[in-house]
Design a protein around this motif. Sequence first.
Motif, mmCIF file in Angstrom:
data_model
loop_
_atom_site.group_PDB
_atom_site.id
_atom_site.type_symbol
_atom_site.label_atom_id
_atom_site.label_comp_id
_atom_site.label_asym_id
_atom_site.label_seq_id
_atom_site.Cartn_x
_atom_site.Cartn_y
_atom_site.Cartn_z
ATOM 1 N N CYS A 1 1.484 15.724 -10.665
ATOM 2 C CA CYS A 1 1.570 16.308 -12.006
ATOM 3 C C CYS A 1 0.189 16.567 -12.607
ATOM 4 O O CYS A 1 0.004 17.541 -13.342
ATOM 5 C CB CYS A 1 2.352 15.378 -12.932
ATOM 6 N N GLN A 2 -0.744 15.694 -12.291
ATOM 7 C CA GLN A 2 -2.090 15.787 -12.866
ATOM 8 C C GLN A 2 -3.124 15.606 -11.741
ATOM 9 O O GLN A 2 -3.632 14.502 -11.528
ATOM 10 C CB GLN A 2 -2.285 14.720 -13.943
ATOM 11 N N PRO A 3 -3.449 16.671 -11.001
ATOM 12 C CA PRO A 3 -4.352 16.574 -9.846
ATOM 13 C C PRO A 3 -5.738 16.038 -10.184
ATOM 14 O O PRO A 3 -6.408 15.486 -9.310
ATOM 15 C CB PRO A 3 -4.436 18.021 -9.340
ATOM 16 N N ASN A 4 -6.158 16.183 -11.419
ATOM 17 C CA ASN A 4 -7.487 15.725 -11.817
ATOM 18 C C ASN A 4 -7.444 14.464 -12.673
ATOM 19 O O ASN A 4 -8.360 14.215 -13.468
ATOM 20 C CB ASN A 4 -8.219 16.844 -12.571
ATOM 21 N N ASN A 5 -6.405 13.680 -12.507
ATOM 22 C CA ASN A 5 -6.319 12.405 -13.222
ATOM 23 C C ASN A 5 -7.317 11.436 -12.581
ATOM 24 O O ASN A 5 -7.117 10.962 -11.451
ATOM 25 C CB ASN A 5 -4.900 11.847 -13.141
ATOM 26 N N TYR B 1 0.806 -1.219 0.000
ATOM 27 C CA TYR B 1 0.000 0.000 0.000
ATOM 28 C C TYR B 1 0.841 1.273 0.000
ATOM 29 O O TYR B 1 0.511 2.242 -0.698
ATOM 30 C CB TYR B 1 -0.948 -0.017 1.203
ATOM 31 N N GLN B 2 1.903 1.308 0.792
ATOM 32 C CA GLN B 2 2.713 2.523 0.847
ATOM 33 C C GLN B 2 3.389 2.793 -0.494
ATOM 34 O O GLN B 2 3.451 3.945 -0.953
ATOM 35 C CB GLN B 2 3.761 2.400 1.965
ATOM 36 N N ALA B 3 3.889 1.746 -1.116
ATOM 37 C CA ALA B 3 4.505 1.903 -2.439
ATOM 38 C C ALA B 3 3.467 2.335 -3.465
ATOM 39 O O ALA B 3 3.740 3.180 -4.326
ATOM 40 C CB ALA B 3 5.160 0.594 -2.869
ATOM 41 N N ALA B 4 2.260 1.789 -3.376
ATOM 42 C CA ALA B 4 1.183 2.144 -4.301
ATOM 43 C C ALA B 4 0.786 3.611 -4.120
ATOM 44 O O ALA B 4 0.561 4.328 -5.101
ATOM 45 C CB ALA B 4 -0.015 1.235 -4.087
ATOM 46 N N LEU B 5 0.707 4.070 -2.870
ATOM 47 C CA LEU B 5 0.383 5.475 -2.609
ATOM 48 C C LEU B 5 1.452 6.404 -3.181
ATOM 49 O O LEU B 5 1.144 7.466 -3.744
ATOM 50 C CB LEU B 5 0.245 5.715 -1.106
ATOM 51 N N LYS B 6 2.698 6.004 -3.051
ATOM 52 C CA LYS B 6 3.796 6.818 -3.587
ATOM 53 C C LYS B 6 3.690 6.927 -5.101
ATOM 54 O O LYS B 6 3.887 8.005 -5.675
ATOM 55 C CB LYS B 6 5.145 6.195 -3.187
ATOM 56 N N SER B 7 3.343 5.815 -5.752
ATOM 57 C CA SER B 7 3.224 5.813 -7.212
ATOM 58 C C SER B 7 2.065 6.692 -7.669
ATOM 59 O O SER B 7 2.201 7.500 -8.597
ATOM 60 C CB SER B 7 3.031 4.383 -7.721
ATOM 61 N N VAL B 8 0.916 6.541 -7.010
ATOM 62 C CA VAL B 8 -0.266 7.287 -7.433
ATOM 63 C C VAL B 8 -0.139 8.768 -7.074
ATOM 64 O O VAL B 8 -0.646 9.639 -7.806
ATOM 65 C CB VAL B 8 -1.544 6.656 -6.832
ATOM 66 N N ASP B 9 0.545 9.093 -5.998
ATOM 67 C CA ASP B 9 0.761 10.495 -5.639
ATOM 68 C C ASP B 9 1.676 11.188 -6.647
ATOM 69 O O ASP B 9 1.571 12.410 -6.850
ATOM 70 C CB ASP B 9 1.351 10.608 -4.233
#
Length: 406
Positions: free
Chosen positions: A290-294, A277-285
Motif C-alpha cells: 500500500c505504501q512502497p516508500n514507508n 520471520y515469515q509472518a513478519a515478512l507477510k505483515s511488512v509486505d
Amino acid sequence: MDAEKSSSSSFEDLSNLNEQERAELAQSSSSSVPGTSSVQPLQQEDLKKDAASSEEEGSTESSDYMDILGNGTLLKKVLRKGLTEMRPESKDIATISYTGRLEDGTIVEEEHEAVVQIDDVEVVQGLDMALKLMNEGEQAEVVVNPRFAYGEIGLNNETDPKRSVPPNATITYTVELLSTKEESELESRTYTSRKEIGNKKRLRGNFWMKRQEYNLAIQSYRRALEYLDDTVSAGGMMEPGSAAPVELTTTELQDLLEDRMKVYNNLALAQLKISAYQAALKSVDTVLKCQPNNAKALFRKGKIHDAQGDTKAAIALLQKAATVDVDDKLIQSELSKLILKSKREARNEKDLYQKMLGQAQKLEQKTKVTPPNQTTESSKLKMWGYLVGAILIGVAGVAIYRYNIQ
C-alpha cells in the motif's frame, strides 16, 4: 487463555459438600447412642445448636478463596453474590469497576465502569480469567500471583510513581462485574466506533510491546486489525440512524488505512522479536504493497532479512529507507552497522579462500615431490612386473603352439 465459558458447577459442588458434611455429622450424632432408635429431646436441642454452629462455619467456608488454577497462583472469593446467573464468555464486553492493592495495602490500580473485552488482555491476565467466573452484579476479591499480573518487570507508573508495581508483586483486586453483553457484529458498528476500538487495542498492543511481552502484543494487534479493516462490509459501514451500510468518504478510508499500516508495522516488529520471520515478512509486505516508500516498513523488512542472514538485501532496504527519511538517526546507525558487518563478512570470506588455496597448493607440491626411497621402490616393482609379464607371454605362446599341433 481458554475461550470456553467457565461453568459454575465447582461452586455448587463446594456448597453441596458442606451440606453433605453437616448431614453426615447429624446422622453420626444420632447413631452414636447405642440401643436407641430415636433422638431424645435433649439431644435434639444439642443437634439444633450443632446445626446452627455448622451453618456459621459453612458461611465462613463459603467465603474461602477458590483456587482457580489449582496451584495457588490465582484465588477468588465472593464478597457479594451476583444479581443474575449471566457470566461473560470470551470476546464478550464487560463493564467493571476494580481496585488493585499490594500486600501492604497500597492502591496501584483503580478504575470505575471500565469497558473491557474478555480474553483480549485489556486487564492483567489473572483478572481477565477471573471475570469469566463471576456472575453479573457480583463483587469478588481476586488474588493474582505476579505470573498473571506484572511479573518480574513490575509496572512503572510515570504519572503517579507511588502507584508503581514493584517486581514480583502479588496484587489483590476488589472487582465488581457491573454488566456483560455479547460482542456485536463488526458490520453493525459505525466507522467511529470501529476506529476508536481498533486504536484502543493497538495502544494496548504497544503497552505489551514495551514490556517485551510480544505474544500478548501480537494478540492485541491482530484484534485491532479486525476493527480497522474497511473491507468487512462491501457496502461500507453502518452509521447512526441508517438502515443500510454507508459508503465511507475518501478521508475516512485514508484514516483507516493509516491506522492499519501502523498496526501492521508494529505487528511485524513483534513477530520479528519472536523469530517468526515469515509472518513478519507477510505483515511488512502488506504495508509496502500500500505504501512502497514507508520508511518504517522498509527498515523493518531490512532487519528481518538481516536476521535471516541476508546482509546484502538488508543493506539495500535500509539504504532506500535512509533516502526516504534522511533525518532518521536509527536507520542511519543500523545501516552503518550493516555495512561494517558486510565488510567484515567479505574479509573473513577472503581469508577463508586464501587459506583454502594455500592448503591446496601445499598438497599439490607434496604430490609432485616424491621421496627418493619411494622412487626406488617403484622402479623395482616395475622391473618385476615386466619380468613376470614376459614369462606369462612365453608360457602362453608354448601352450598355443602345442594346441595348434594337436
